[in-house]
Write a protein that holds these residues in place. Structure first.
Motif, PDB file in Angstrom:
ATOM      1  N   LEU A  26      46.051  43.749  41.651  1.00  0.00           N
ATOM      2  CA  LEU A  26      47.093  43.019  42.600  1.00  0.00           C
ATOM      3  C   LEU A  26      46.909  43.601  44.146  1.00  0.00           C
ATOM      4  CD1 LEU A  26      50.506  43.958  40.234  1.00  0.00           C
ATOM      5  CD2 LEU A  26      49.119  41.816  40.760  1.00  0.00           C
TER       6      LEU A  26
ATOM      7  N   PHE B  36      53.461  40.851  46.891  1.00  0.00           N
ATOM      8  CA  PHE B  36      52.575  40.713  46.128  1.00  0.00           C
ATOM      9  C   PHE B  36      51.865  39.606  45.936  1.00  0.00           C
ATOM     10  CE2 PHE B  36      52.410  44.938  44.064  1.00  0.00           C
ATOM     11  CZ  PHE B  36      53.639  45.412  44.620  1.00  0.00           C
TER      12      PHE B  36
ATOM     13  N   SER C  86      48.133  52.772  42.178  1.00  0.00           N
ATOM     14  CA  SER C  86      47.949  52.556  43.465  1.00  0.00           C
ATOM     15  C   SER C  86      46.333  52.935  43.507  1.00  0.00           C
ATOM     16  CB  SER C  86      48.502  53.430  44.791  1.00  0.00           C
ATOM     17  OG  SER C  86      48.089  52.975  45.961  1.00  0.00           O
TER      18      SER C  86
ATOM     19  N   PHE D 262      46.256  47.491  44.106  1.00  0.00           N
ATOM     20  CA  PHE D 262      46.864  48.060  42.823  1.00  0.00           C
ATOM     21  C   PHE D 262      46.281  47.786  41.546  1.00  0.00           C
ATOM     22  CE2 PHE D 262      50.963  49.981  44.483  1.00  0.00           C
ATOM     23  CZ  PHE D 262      51.001  49.533  45.342  1.00  0.00           C
TER      24      PHE D 262
ATOM     25  N   GLN E  68      47.074  47.220  37.637  1.00  0.00           N
ATOM     26  CA  GLN E  68      47.957  46.983  36.559  1.00  0.00           C
ATOM     27  C   GLN E  68      47.771  46.905  35.121  1.00  0.00           C
ATOM     28  OE1 GLN E  68      50.972  43.716  36.867  1.00  0.00           O
ATOM     29  NE2 GLN E  68      52.343  45.091  36.140  1.00  0.00           N
TER      30      GLN E  68
ATOM     31  N   LYS F 248      49.713  37.189  42.850  1.00  0.00           N
ATOM     32  CA  LYS F 248      49.919  37.113  41.450  1.00  0.00           C
ATOM     33  C   LYS F 248      48.841  37.869  40.660  1.00  0.00           C
ATOM     34  CE  LYS F 248      52.112  32.733  41.494  1.00  0.00           C
ATOM     35  NZ  LYS F 248      52.280  31.512  41.026  1.00  0.00           N
TER      36      LYS F 248
ATOM     37  N   GLY G 185      51.842  47.948  30.072  1.00  0.00           N
ATOM     38  CA  GLY G 185      52.667  49.019  29.413  1.00  0.00           C
ATOM     39  C   GLY G 185      52.648  50.289  30.561  1.00  0.00           C
ATOM     40  N   LYS G 186      51.664  50.065  31.357  1.00  0.00           N
ATOM     41  CA  LYS G 186      51.806  51.370  32.436  1.00  0.00           C
ATOM     42  C   LYS G 186      52.020  51.203  33.797  1.00  0.00           C
ATOM     43  CE  LYS G 186      48.222  53.533  29.493  1.00  0.00           C
ATOM     44  NZ  LYS G 186      46.794  54.239  29.406  1.00  0.00           N
ATOM     45  N   GLY G 187      52.890  50.117  34.079  1.00  0.00           N
ATOM     46  CA  GLY G 187      52.977  49.715  35.510  1.00  0.00           C
ATOM     47  C   GLY G 187      51.732  49.750  36.472  1.00  0.00           C
ATOM     48  N   LEU G 188      52.206  50.230  37.854  1.00  0.00           N
ATOM     49  CA  LEU G 188      50.907  49.721  38.501  1.00  0.00           C
ATOM     50  C   LEU G 188      50.559  51.167  39.202  1.00  0.00           C
ATOM     51  CD1 LEU G 188      52.643  47.420  38.826  1.00  0.00           C
ATOM     52  CD2 LEU G 188      52.027  47.164  41.346  1.00  0.00           C
TER      53      LEU G 188
END
Lengths: 115, 114
Positions: A89, A105, A46, A36, A38, A107, A41-44
């Protein structure tokens, strides 16, 4: 208990460089592995999903490999661009005695591509 | 099509108050997941829904945390009597097939407990 480790924790490269991000996991009995991105402010988002029976997946400038027996995956980014700057990630699904839906996950690796 | 949405995007609350976090999954996705990301830590699994049922609540950190899902759609994560250690980004994800499919994540709710 499945544990995921990502190396390095942070990486800074000049634009245009090819780079490799590493992920290792302790239990090789996984269903799949997912990379992923990241952004704050926009999440993950894929990037690539590799099933346990596969060895690699490619999407554009990204190539992910999986060596399940040794518990390792790499994400290769070709010709890096400043827009690639983000946290990457690695997550694995499953493990001995575990579920087939829960993601574990690492880090993450904070990538900075300098213009 | 629309992705996973979460609300609010940010929530600041005082210690001891209750909070509710909402997740709207992608339409048609039967599987829904909640994760938590504390500062400097990896994402931690909290709970998994298949339809409206939660077969795995093993990641909920304490009995102050609860979640429900209705209509095989919207899910709410409730934290009662919030503590400072609850401060984190709470992420929701959904997928078509819990076994093999990609999990699609929402933007998260950043919770700050003062």
């Amino acid at each position: 208990k499945q544990e995921v480790t990502q190396i390095p924790a942070a990486l800074s490269v000049p634009e245009g460089e090819n780079l490799v991000l590493n992920c290792s996991f302790t239990d090789s009995a996984i269903y799949n592995l997912q990379w992923f991105r990241q952004d704050p402010g926009k999440g993950l988002t894929s990037l690539l999903l590799i099933q346990s029976s596969q060895r690699e997946q490619t999407s554009g400038r990204l190539n992910a490999s999986l060596d399940k027996s040794s518990g390792r995956s790499t994400l290769y980014i070709a010709a890096s661009q400043p827009g690639d700057s983000a946290t990457y990630l690695c997550a694995v699904r499953g493990g001995s005695g575990g579920s087939n839906y829960k993601l574990t996950f690492g880090k993450g690796t904070l990538l900075t591509v300098n213009p | 099509g629309a992705g996973v949405s979460q609300s609010p995007s940010n929530k600041v609350t005082e210690k001891g108050k209750d909070v509710e976090l909402r997740c709207d999954p992608i339409s048609g996705h039967t599987a829904l997941y909640w994760y938590r990301q504390r500062l400097g830590q990896g994402l931690e699994f909290l709970i998994y829904f298949q339809g409206n049922s939660a077969p795995d609540k093993s990641g909920l950190p304490s009995d102050r945390f609860s979640a429900e899902r209705t209509g095989e759609s919207v899910s709410t994560l409730t934290i009662q009597r919030t503590q400072q250690e609850d401060s984190a980004v709470y992420l929701c994800a959904s997928s078509l097939d819990p076994g093999t499919d990609t999990q699609y994540f929402g933007p998260g709710t950043r919770l700050t407990v003062l």
